[in-house]
Scaffold this motif. Structure first.
Motif, mmCIF file in Angstrom:
data_model
loop_
_atom_site.group_PDB
_atom_site.id
_atom_site.type_symbol
_atom_site.label_atom_id
_atom_site.label_comp_id
_atom_site.label_asym_id
_atom_site.label_seq_id
_atom_site.Cartn_x
_atom_site.Cartn_y
_atom_site.Cartn_z
ATOM 1 N N MET A 5 0.837 -1.194 0.000
ATOM 2 C CA MET A 5 0.000 0.000 0.000
ATOM 3 C C MET A 5 0.875 1.248 0.000
ATOM 4 O O MET A 5 1.734 1.407 0.868
ATOM 5 N N PRO A 6 0.689 2.140 -0.967
ATOM 6 C CA PRO A 6 1.553 3.322 -1.069
ATOM 7 C C PRO A 6 1.322 4.326 0.066
ATOM 8 O O PRO A 6 0.244 4.376 0.668
ATOM 9 N N TRP A 7 2.351 5.110 0.302
ATOM 10 C CA TRP A 7 2.286 6.255 1.199
ATOM 11 C C TRP A 7 2.596 7.520 0.394
ATOM 12 O O TRP A 7 3.543 7.513 -0.414
ATOM 13 N N LEU A 43 -9.702 8.320 -2.968
ATOM 14 C CA LEU A 43 -8.286 7.990 -2.779
ATOM 15 C C LEU A 43 -8.228 6.637 -2.076
ATOM 16 O O LEU A 43 -8.221 6.557 -0.852
ATOM 17 N N ASN A 45 -6.887 2.667 -1.166
ATOM 18 C CA ASN A 45 -5.673 1.879 -0.948
ATOM 19 C C ASN A 45 -4.424 2.760 -0.895
ATOM 20 O O ASN A 45 -3.431 2.504 -1.574
ATOM 21 N N LEU A 46 -4.513 3.771 -0.088
ATOM 22 C CA LEU A 46 -3.435 4.762 -0.021
ATOM 23 C C LEU A 46 -3.359 5.318 1.386
ATOM 24 O O LEU A 46 -4.385 5.613 2.014
ATOM 25 N N GLY A 242 5.368 5.072 -3.206
ATOM 26 C CA GLY A 242 4.831 6.313 -2.692
ATOM 27 C C GLY A 242 5.826 7.436 -2.819
ATOM 28 O O GLY A 242 6.870 7.295 -3.472
ATOM 29 N N ALA A 259 -1.197 12.427 -4.850
ATOM 30 C CA ALA A 259 -1.809 11.297 -4.155
ATOM 31 C C ALA A 259 -2.655 10.469 -5.112
ATOM 32 O O ALA A 259 -2.637 9.225 -5.075
ATOM 33 N N PHE A 262 -0.669 7.968 -7.217
ATOM 34 C CA PHE A 262 -0.282 6.733 -6.534
ATOM 35 C C PHE A 262 -1.504 5.891 -6.167
ATOM 36 O O PHE A 262 -1.424 4.665 -6.133
ATOM 37 N N SER A 263 -2.633 6.525 -5.929
ATOM 38 C CA SER A 263 -3.846 5.791 -5.639
ATOM 39 C C SER A 263 -4.347 5.026 -6.854
ATOM 40 O O SER A 263 -4.820 3.893 -6.752
ATOM 41 N N ARG A 266 -2.386 0.481 -9.163
ATOM 42 C CA ARG A 266 -2.632 -0.684 -8.304
ATOM 43 C C ARG A 266 -1.674 -1.814 -8.586
ATOM 44 O O ARG A 266 -2.005 -2.977 -8.465
#
Length: 269
Positions: A5-7, A43, A45-46, A242, A259, A262-263, A266
Motif C-alpha cells: 500500500m503506497p504512502w 483515494l 488503498n493509499l 509512494g 496522491a 499513486f492511488s 494498483r
C-alpha cells in the motif's frame, strides 16, 4: 511479491509562515479531499500523511481529527534522547507518542547536511523512536558529486547498513519504511528520471532482502521534487511505493493530484 500500500507524505519543512496560513493550508487539504470523494474519485488503498512544523503539529492533528480526515500527522524529526530531561529545544519520541503522534522522519538529507547528523546520531534517534512505539520513515540519498562518481548505490546502501543492526528485525518489518531522496533533487526542481529512481529503489529493495527475505515488502518512497506532472511516471515504477513530497505539498491541489497518481496505480509493488 504482494502489493504494497503506497504512502504519500507531505513534508511542510519550515512552512508556512503564520498560524493562519497553516490553518488555511490544512483546511484546503481537507476540502480538496472532500471534493475528490464527492466526485467519485476516491483515494483508495493509499496512506496519506503530512509533517508540519513542531509548532503546528498538534493543531494540524486536531484540525484533521475534527474533520474526520484519514490524513495522518507525523513529526519531521525526533530527539536522540529518550523520555524527559534537560535537553533544551528537543522533543523526545515519548513526548510525541504521548501526544498521539505515531510516526516521524529520521535521517532527512537536510538534517544530515545542515545539522551534521551522522550514523551515531541516527542510530540513537531510531532506537529512541522505536522504543517509544513510533513508526519511522528513514531517509537515504546521495549527493550529486557521489552520483557523478558512480557511488550512488554504494552510498545509499551504506546509509542503511550503518543503522540496520541498531533495532531488531521485527521492528524493521513492522515499524520502518525507507525514503530515497537524491540530495541533488531536493528543492532544486531537478528530479531523477523514473528509470534512475526505479533502479535505485530496486537496489534498496535488494539490499533489504539481503538482510532478511521478509524485508522485500518494506515500503520504499521516492522524495526529490515530486510534482503532479511527474507523479504518474514515478508511481508506475514497480519498486516505488509512494512519495515524500516537499514543496508541492504546500499546495493542496498539487498534493492531492500526486496522491491520486499513486492511488490509481494498483500494481504489485
Amino acid at each position: 511479491m504482494p502489493a504494497i500500500m503506497p504512502w504519500v507524505i507531505g513534508n511542510w519543512k519550515m512552512n508556512p509562515e503564520t498560524p493562519t496560513a497553516q490553518q488555511q493550508l490544512t483546511q484546503q487539504l481537507i476540502d480538496h479531499i472532500a471534493e475528490h470523494l464527492a466526485s467519485g474519485a476516491a483515494l483508495v488503498n493509499l496512506n496519506l500523511a503530512v509533517a508540519p512544523t513542531l509548532l503546528h503539529l498538534l493543531t494540524v492533528q486536531q484540525q484533521l481529527q475534527q474533520a474526520k480526515s484519514a490524513v495522518q500527522v507525523i513529526a519531521q524529526d525526533v530527539s536522540r534522547f529518550a523520555g524527559t530531561g534537560a535537553y533544551t529545544g528537543d522533543v523526545s519520541a515519548q513526548l510525541l507518542a504521548n501526544a498521539g503522534i505515531g510516526m516521524t522522519l529520521i535521517g532527512h538529507s537536510e538534517r544530515r547536511s545542515l545539522y551534521g547528523e551522522d550514523a551515531t546520531v541516527l542510530r540513537e534517534k531510531l532506537q529512541a523512536a522505536i522504543n517509544a512505539g513510533l513508526k519511522v520513515v528513514f531517509c537515504v540519498g546521495e549527493t550529486l558529486t557521489e552520483r557523478e562518481a558512480g557511488q550512488a548505490e554504494q552510498v545509499v546502501l551504506q546509509q542503511l547498513d550503518e543503522v540496520f543492526d541498531c533495532i531488531d528485525l521485527q521492528h524493521w518489518q513492522q515499524n520502518l519504511m525507507v525514503a530515497y531522496e537524491p540530495v541533488w533533487a531536493i528543492g532544486t526542481g531537478k528530479t531523477a528520471s523514473p528509470q534512475d529512481a526505479e533502479s535505485m529503489h530496486a537496489a534498496i529493495r535488494a539490499g533489504l532482502k539481503n538482510y532478511h527475505s521478509s524485508l522485500v515488502d518494506l515500503p520504499i518512497l521516492y522524495g526529490g521534487s515530486v510534482k503532479p506532472d511527474n507523479a504518474a511516471s514515478l508511481a508506475a515504477c514497480a519498486n516505488i511505493n509512494g512519495a515524500l513530497v516537499g514543496g508541492a505539498s504546500l499546495d493542496a491541489d498539487s498534493f492531492i493530484k500526486i496522491a491520486r497518481a499513486f492511488s490509481q496505480d494498483r500494481k504489485a509493488g
